[in-house]
Design an enzyme around this catalytic site. Structure first.
Site, PDB file in Angstrom:
ATOM      1  N   ALA A 132       8.529 -10.762   1.406  1.00 28.41           N
ATOM      2  CA  ALA A 132       8.709 -10.658   2.653  1.00 28.41           C
ATOM      3  C   ALA A 132       7.714  -8.991   3.216  1.00 28.41           C
ATOM      4  O   ALA A 132       8.203  -8.081   2.701  1.00 28.41           O
ATOM      5  CB  ALA A 132       9.488 -10.007   3.520  1.00 28.41           C
ATOM      6  N   GLU A 135       2.600  -9.186   7.951  1.00 29.10           N
ATOM      7  CA  GLU A 135       3.494  -9.398   8.824  1.00 29.10           C
ATOM      8  C   GLU A 135       2.593 -10.113  10.027  1.00 29.10           C
ATOM      9  O   GLU A 135       0.905 -10.399   9.991  1.00 29.10           O
ATOM     10  CB  GLU A 135       3.467  -8.026   9.688  1.00 29.10           C
ATOM     11  CG  GLU A 135       4.882  -7.122   8.407  1.00 29.10           C
ATOM     12  CD  GLU A 135       4.346  -5.810   8.474  1.00 29.10           C
ATOM     13  OE1 GLU A 135       3.825  -5.509   9.950  1.00 29.10           O
ATOM     14  OE2 GLU A 135       6.037  -5.191   8.419  1.00 29.10           O
ATOM     15  N   GLY A 139      -2.674  -9.664   6.947  1.00 27.70           N
ATOM     16  CA  GLY A 139      -2.626 -10.174   5.963  1.00 27.70           C
ATOM     17  C   GLY A 139      -3.305  -9.716   4.473  1.00 27.70           C
ATOM     18  O   GLY A 139      -1.533  -9.214   4.160  1.00 27.70           O
ATOM     19  N   SER A 140      -3.709  -9.531   3.765  1.00 27.60           N
ATOM     20  CA  SER A 140      -4.115  -8.399   2.736  1.00 27.60           C
ATOM     21  C   SER A 140      -3.814  -7.255   2.453  1.00 27.60           C
ATOM     22  O   SER A 140      -3.323  -6.561   1.293  1.00 27.60           O
ATOM     23  CB  SER A 140      -5.213  -9.176   2.049  1.00 27.60           C
ATOM     24  OG  SER A 140      -5.176 -10.411   1.431  1.00 27.60           O
ATOM     25  N   ASP A 254       1.589  -6.581 -10.051  1.00 24.38           N
ATOM     26  CA  ASP A 254       0.711  -6.360 -11.813  1.00 24.38           C
ATOM     27  C   ASP A 254       1.320  -7.993 -12.566  1.00 24.38           C
ATOM     28  O   ASP A 254       0.566  -8.350 -13.971  1.00 24.38           O
ATOM     29  CB  ASP A 254       0.896  -5.313 -12.587  1.00 24.38           C
ATOM     30  CG  ASP A 254       0.496  -3.606 -11.571  1.00 24.38           C
ATOM     31  OD1 ASP A 254      -0.481  -4.563 -11.174  1.00 24.38           O
ATOM     32  OD2 ASP A 254       0.572  -3.291 -12.253  1.00 24.38           O
ATOM     33  N   ARG A 257       0.753 -11.254 -10.235  1.00 25.30           N
ATOM     34  CA  ARG A 257      -0.810 -11.975 -10.122  1.00 25.30           C
ATOM     35  C   ARG A 257      -1.328 -12.855 -11.260  1.00 25.30           C
ATOM     36  O   ARG A 257      -1.641 -13.819 -11.427  1.00 25.30           O
ATOM     37  CB  ARG A 257      -1.503 -10.979  -9.792  1.00 25.30           C
ATOM     38  CG  ARG A 257      -1.641 -10.330  -8.393  1.00 25.30           C
ATOM     39  CD  ARG A 257      -2.680  -8.955  -8.019  1.00 25.30           C
ATOM     40  NE  ARG A 257      -2.234  -8.972  -6.333  1.00 25.30           N
ATOM     41  CZ  ARG A 257      -2.849  -7.529  -5.706  1.00 25.30           C
ATOM     42  NH1 ARG A 257      -3.303  -6.688  -6.435  1.00 25.30           N
ATOM     43  NH2 ARG A 257      -2.666  -7.295  -4.453  1.00 25.30           N
ATOM     44  N   GLY A 356     -14.262 -40.083  -6.430  1.00 30.10           N
ATOM     45  CA  GLY A 356     -14.312 -40.744  -5.522  1.00 30.10           C
ATOM     46  C   GLY A 356     -13.527 -41.661  -4.796  1.00 30.10           C
ATOM     47  O   GLY A 356     -12.488 -39.680  -4.219  1.00 30.10           O
ATOM     48  N   GLU A 380      -0.631 -13.839  -2.660  1.00 33.07           N
ATOM     49  CA  GLU A 380      -0.350 -12.576  -4.195  1.00 33.07           C
ATOM     50  C   GLU A 380      -1.498 -11.792  -3.350  1.00 33.07           C
ATOM     51  O   GLU A 380      -2.232 -11.284  -4.673  1.00 33.07           O
ATOM     52  CB  GLU A 380       0.119 -12.948  -5.199  1.00 33.07           C
ATOM     53  CG  GLU A 380       1.148 -13.840  -5.109  1.00 33.07           C
ATOM     54  CD  GLU A 380       2.073 -12.923  -4.855  1.00 33.07           C
ATOM     55  OE1 GLU A 380       2.639 -11.443  -5.524  1.00 33.07           O
ATOM     56  OE2 GLU A 380       2.973 -12.959  -3.799  1.00 33.07           O
TER      57      GLU A 380
END
Length: 403
Positions: A132, A135, A139-140, A254, A257, A356, A380
């Site tokens: 968690a 918030e 974001g990042s 580390d 990711r 297609g 992440e």
């Protein structure tokens, strides 16, 4: 020097995971894509199988938790991180959402594996841990955490207050690794991670999100209201080192990711293989001995996508190998995540286009993979954040100097 081939000692693991993906994940993939928020009960059987295997070999199963490198090993090491990315890639060849909701294999487990001490590992190492961080107001930018964790000296407990969104497997997990500040006045250096049991009365489930993809995995929002946990549930040291910043909590990425990059490898591989089969059925032959520009458009495009896939697959293996060999891999992990997230999204969408009507309909999983792939370019740390991390490193700039 990294060997560009998969380590032979993990071939059995790769083969086993492919079998799980083929016989378990693929057949029920569409079922849980349609039945969002329904827990895939079939995964309980897989968990029991993996627990039995891991009793004899700790790297012997599908995993999404990252690995701990052995400090005592010397020479070239192919360990937990390599085995994790290989198994995750094969599992996501089957279904990405099932990897994210694998019992006991949440993203928070990577934080525990990276930072926890031996006592914490004994208590939480076998728990299903979600993460968690995000918030409502950010974001990042992980440094923007506003959730607080204030130590109550009388009881020896931390009291957490705040709101967390986009918590993967938040409803189903055993514990949640929560990022919170022990002193907001000290900025990012005061951000720590805390292990909160899912049944803690101060951890309130607000809602489950409806999503574009990975619908077999639940994504939750939580409110932490005077949520009390023992001070022993703090991951890392309680001291705030202003000069060091919050590198300790960022160390988690580390490990995670490269794992997310491995998820992208699996989705891209699935899309490419199925597209190859469908094009062949339609009479489009791909000749690997002939230059792409001498072949028809669909074949040339598939060759281009395959070369892009190979590039981010190798970047992913490199980042994981560096973690196993205790080499700083923060930039390499960001390179792998940025390239793989973007590449898998492009590959999945292009494969839908090349096939297609077959690619767009629900008779094939291609359209589902295209929806699932997008999140791998976002969570992440978005692609843009990864590029910023890489640029700061290459230019020698701090986060304050290059935003």
């Amino acid at each position: 020097m990294i060997n560009l081939e998969n380590p032979k000692k993990f071939q059995g693991l790769v083969d086993m995971t492919r079998q799980v993906s083929t016989e378990m994940f693929r057949p029920i993939s569409r079922k849980y894509d349609r039945a969002e928020h329904t827990y895939p009960k079939e995964l309980d059987t897989l968990r029991a199988l993996l627990e039995g295997m891991n009793e004899g070999d700790p790297s012997g199963g599908v995993s999404a938790s990252g690995g701990r490198s052995n400090k005592q090993q010397t020479g070239n090491v192919n360990g937990g991180n390599i085995s994790t990315v290989l198994s995750v890639a094969e599992a996501c060849w089957g279904d990405t959402s099932f990897v994210l909701t694998m019992p006991g294999q949440g993203l928070g487990n990577a934080a525990i594996a990276a930072v926890a001490d031996d006592e914490q590992m004994a208590r939480f190492g076998d728990k299903w841990a979600s993460m968690a961080i995000t918030e409502p107001h950010f974001g990042s930018d992980s440094a923007a955490v506003k959730t607080t964790a204030i130590l109550d000296e009388e009881t020896g407990e931390y009291v957490l207050n705040g709101t967390k969104i986009f918590v993967t497997s938040g409803e189903r997990c055993d514990v949640v690794v929560v990022w919170a500040s022990v002193d907001p006045s000290l900025g990012r250096a005061a951000i720590k991670s805390f292990i909160v049991p899912r049944d803690n009365p101060g951890l309130e489930l607000v809602r489950l999100e409806h999503k574009l993809g990975i619908r077999g995995s639940d994504t939750a929002q939580f409110a932490l209201v005077d949520c009390r946990i023992p001070k022993e549930n703090l991951l890392g040291t309680p001291e705030v080192e202003v000069k060091k910043g919050f590198a300790g909590v960022m160390q988690t990425f580390d490990n995670t990711r490269p794992m997310v990059a491995a998820m992208a490898v699996g989705v891209a591989k699935a899309s490419l293989e199925r597209t190859f089969e469908l094009l062949k059925e339609a009479g489009v032959e791909i000749d690997y001995d002939k230059p792409a520009h001498l072949q028809i458009g669909a074949a040339a495009e598939l060759l281009r996508l395959e070369s892009d896939y190979e590039a981010f697959r190798l970047l992913t293996l490199e980042a994981a190998w560096m973690a196993d060999n205790r080499k700083p891999n923060s930039v390499n992990a960001s390179m792998a995540k940025a390239k793989a997230g973007r590449g898998a999204t492009e590959i999945a969408l292009k494969c839908v286009e090349l096939c297609g009507a077959a690619g767009y309909g629900e008779d094939e999983l291609l359209e589902k993979w295209a929806r699932d792939a997008k999140i791998l370019d976002i969570f992440e740390g978005t692609q843009q954040i990864q590029l910023l991390i890489i640029a700061r490193n290459l230019l020698g700039k701090s986060s304050a100097e290059l935003k």
